[in-house]
Structures are given as C-alpha cells and as structure tokens.
Design a protein around this motif. Structure first.
Motif, short mmCIF file in Angstrom:
data_model
loop_
_atom_site.label_atom_id
_atom_site.label_comp_id
_atom_site.label_asym_id
_atom_site.label_seq_id
_atom_site.Cartn_x
_atom_site.Cartn_y
_atom_site.Cartn_z
N MET A 1 77.91 138.17 61.82
CA MET A 1 78.61 137.33 60.88
C MET A 1 77.62 136.74 59.90
O MET A 1 76.60 136.20 60.29
N GLN A 2 77.92 136.88 58.62
CA GLN A 2 77.03 136.34 57.60
C GLN A 2 77.38 134.89 57.31
O GLN A 2 78.54 134.51 57.21
N VAL A 3 76.33 134.07 57.17
CA VAL A 3 76.48 132.65 56.95
C VAL A 3 75.55 132.24 55.82
O VAL A 3 74.40 132.66 55.77
N LEU A 4 76.06 131.41 54.93
CA LEU A 4 75.26 130.81 53.87
C LEU A 4 74.83 129.44 54.37
O LEU A 4 75.68 128.60 54.69
N GLN A 5 73.53 129.22 54.49
CA GLN A 5 73.01 127.95 54.97
C GLN A 5 72.34 127.20 53.84
O GLN A 5 71.50 127.77 53.14
N MET A 6 72.71 125.94 53.65
CA MET A 6 72.08 125.09 52.65
C MET A 6 71.53 123.87 53.38
O MET A 6 72.14 123.38 54.33
N GLN A 7 70.38 123.40 52.91
CA GLN A 7 69.69 122.35 53.64
C GLN A 7 69.09 121.34 52.67
O GLN A 7 68.63 121.70 51.60
N MET A 8 69.09 120.08 53.10
CA MET A 8 68.53 118.99 52.29
C MET A 8 67.77 118.04 53.20
O MET A 8 68.26 117.68 54.28
N GLU A 9 66.58 117.63 52.79
CA GLU A 9 65.84 116.62 53.53
C GLU A 9 66.33 115.25 53.10
O GLU A 9 66.55 115.00 51.91
N VAL A 10 66.52 114.37 54.07
CA VAL A 10 67.06 113.04 53.83
C VAL A 10 66.01 112.01 54.25
O VAL A 10 65.54 112.04 55.39
N ARG A 11 65.66 111.11 53.33
CA ARG A 11 64.71 110.04 53.66
C ARG A 11 65.43 108.95 54.47
O ARG A 11 66.64 108.85 54.43
N ALA A 12 64.69 108.13 55.14
CA ALA A 12 65.25 107.04 55.95
C ALA A 12 65.59 105.87 55.04
O ALA A 12 64.99 104.81 55.08
N GLY A 32 82.52 128.93 47.87
CA GLY A 32 83.89 129.41 47.87
C GLY A 32 84.90 128.33 48.19
O GLY A 32 86.09 128.60 48.35
N ILE A 33 84.46 127.07 48.29
CA ILE A 33 85.37 125.95 48.54
C ILE A 33 85.51 125.17 47.24
O ILE A 33 84.54 124.62 46.72
N GLY A 34 86.73 125.14 46.71
CA GLY A 34 86.97 124.40 45.47
C GLY A 34 86.90 122.91 45.70
O GLY A 34 87.36 122.41 46.73
N VAL A 35 86.33 122.18 44.74
CA VAL A 35 86.19 120.73 44.89
C VAL A 35 87.53 120.02 44.95
O VAL A 35 87.61 118.88 45.39
N ASP A 36 88.61 120.71 44.55
CA ASP A 36 89.94 120.10 44.60
C ASP A 36 90.67 120.41 45.91
O ASP A 36 91.77 119.92 46.14
N GLU A 37 90.07 121.20 46.79
CA GLU A 37 90.68 121.51 48.09
C GLU A 37 90.53 120.31 49.03
O GLU A 37 89.51 119.63 49.01
N PRO A 38 91.53 120.06 49.87
CA PRO A 38 91.40 118.99 50.86
C PRO A 38 90.16 119.17 51.75
O PRO A 38 89.54 118.20 52.15
N LEU A 39 89.82 120.42 52.03
CA LEU A 39 88.65 120.69 52.85
C LEU A 39 87.38 120.10 52.24
O LEU A 39 86.52 119.59 52.95
N PRO A 69 80.85 130.18 55.86
CA PRO A 69 81.07 131.63 55.98
C PRO A 69 80.86 132.27 54.61
O PRO A 69 81.20 131.67 53.59
N VAL A 70 80.25 133.44 54.57
CA VAL A 70 79.98 134.13 53.31
C VAL A 70 81.25 134.80 52.82
O VAL A 70 81.98 135.41 53.60
N ALA A 71 81.52 134.68 51.52
CA ALA A 71 82.69 135.33 50.92
C ALA A 71 82.66 136.81 51.25
O ALA A 71 81.62 137.46 51.15
N GLY A 72 83.79 137.33 51.66
CA GLY A 72 83.88 138.74 52.01
C GLY A 72 83.64 139.00 53.48
O GLY A 72 84.03 140.01 54.01
N ALA A 73 82.99 138.06 54.15
CA ALA A 73 82.77 138.20 55.59
C ALA A 73 83.98 137.67 56.34
O ALA A 73 84.60 136.71 55.92
N ALA A 74 84.30 138.27 57.42
CA ALA A 74 85.41 137.82 58.29
C ALA A 74 86.70 137.62 57.52
O ALA A 74 87.38 136.63 57.68
N GLY A 75 86.99 138.53 56.60
CA GLY A 75 88.27 138.44 55.89
C GLY A 75 88.23 137.63 54.62
O GLY A 75 89.26 137.35 54.04
N GLY A 76 87.06 137.21 54.18
CA GLY A 76 86.99 136.49 52.92
C GLY A 76 86.61 135.04 53.10
O GLY A 76 86.51 134.52 54.20
N ALA A 77 86.39 134.35 51.99
CA ALA A 77 85.93 132.98 52.01
C ALA A 77 87.01 132.01 52.45
O ALA A 77 86.75 130.86 52.70
#
Length: 155
Positions: A1-12, A32-39, A69-77
C-alpha cells in the motif's frame, strides 16, 4: 500500500499549535482531501489537539507526522485511512483528564476519542508516539500501521 507521509518538527512552544494547523491545511489539497470536506476540519482539530498535548503537557519538542493514502492506491484517494502521529521525547504517558463545567482544558483526549476511528500510543525510545486514525470511505488498509505493542483505545 502506498502512503504519502508529511512531517513537521514542532518546537516546545504553544504558538506551534497554530503553525501546525496552517501547515496541515496547506498540505490537504496535495493529499486529495479538499479543504471544504468535513474530513479536513476533523483532521485539523485532531492535529491541533495532539500537538497541544505534546507542547503543553510535556514541554518538549515533537514531530508531527500525517500519513495519507496515495491517490490511485486502494481504489483512489476517496478511500483509505489517514493517520496522524505526534512523537515526543517525554516518557510520560498521555492521560485522560476529567474536565468540569467551565474548565478551559482537560478535554483533548476526549475530543480525539470522539473524532478518530482509532487512537492510541506507544513507547518509542525514551519517549512516545501518540496516534489517531480516521477512515475515509472504505478503509482498505486499516491496521496497516498497528504495532503489536501499541495501546489501542478504540476497536
């Protein structure tokens, strides 16, 4: 399964919570998640709560990670599970608090429990990782990130 991972360092620093929300919003469209989606708003709130817990209750820097999940993987985004993780160097486990009436804190993990499909935490080195997952459509890879040593708080 393809996964897009994004990461950010957070200061204290509590100001990092707002920066984490802005960072997450800026990456939703690319996932693949629209900013207007409830998700989208659910994910932003979960990220806000987990980052707040890390910087306020531990006083330590942390790493925020979001796995899509990567778009197109597991049936789409439009299907799959989005996972949010916050890792810090504090060995202190997360603890649910019981907020009363007008209390301004103590509801974070209750919100996470109510919004996420699953959440838990696990020790990691000298610190810990707290995570939550939100299913999007039919979760084709539920449990793909489970550790046999994870403490899971939802079935």
């Amino acid at each position: 399964m393809q996964v897009l991972q994004m990461q950010m360092e957070v200061r204290a620093d509590p100001a990092e919570v707002g920066r984490a929300r802005r960072w997450a919003r800026s990456r939703l469209a690319g996932s693949g998640i629209g900013v207007d989606e409830p998700l989208a708003e659910t994910l932003i709130l979960l990220i806000s709560e987990l980052v707040t817990n890390a910087v306020v209750h531990t006083g330590c820097p942390a790493v925020l990670r979001v796995l899509f999940p990567v778009a197109g993987a597991a049936g789409g985004a439009r299907v799959g599970t989005v996972r949010v993780e916050v890792a810090d160097i504090s060995a202190r486990p997360p603890r649910r608090r019981c907020a009363q009436g007008d209390d301004t804190g103590g509801r974070g993990l209750e919100l996470v429990d109510g919004l996420a499909d699953r959440w838990g935490w696990q020790r990691e080195g000298t610190g810990k990782r707290i995570w939550c997952e939100v299913d999007r459509g039919t979760a084709a890879w539920v449990g793909a990130f489970e550790s046999p040593h994870a403490v899971t708080n939802r079935a």
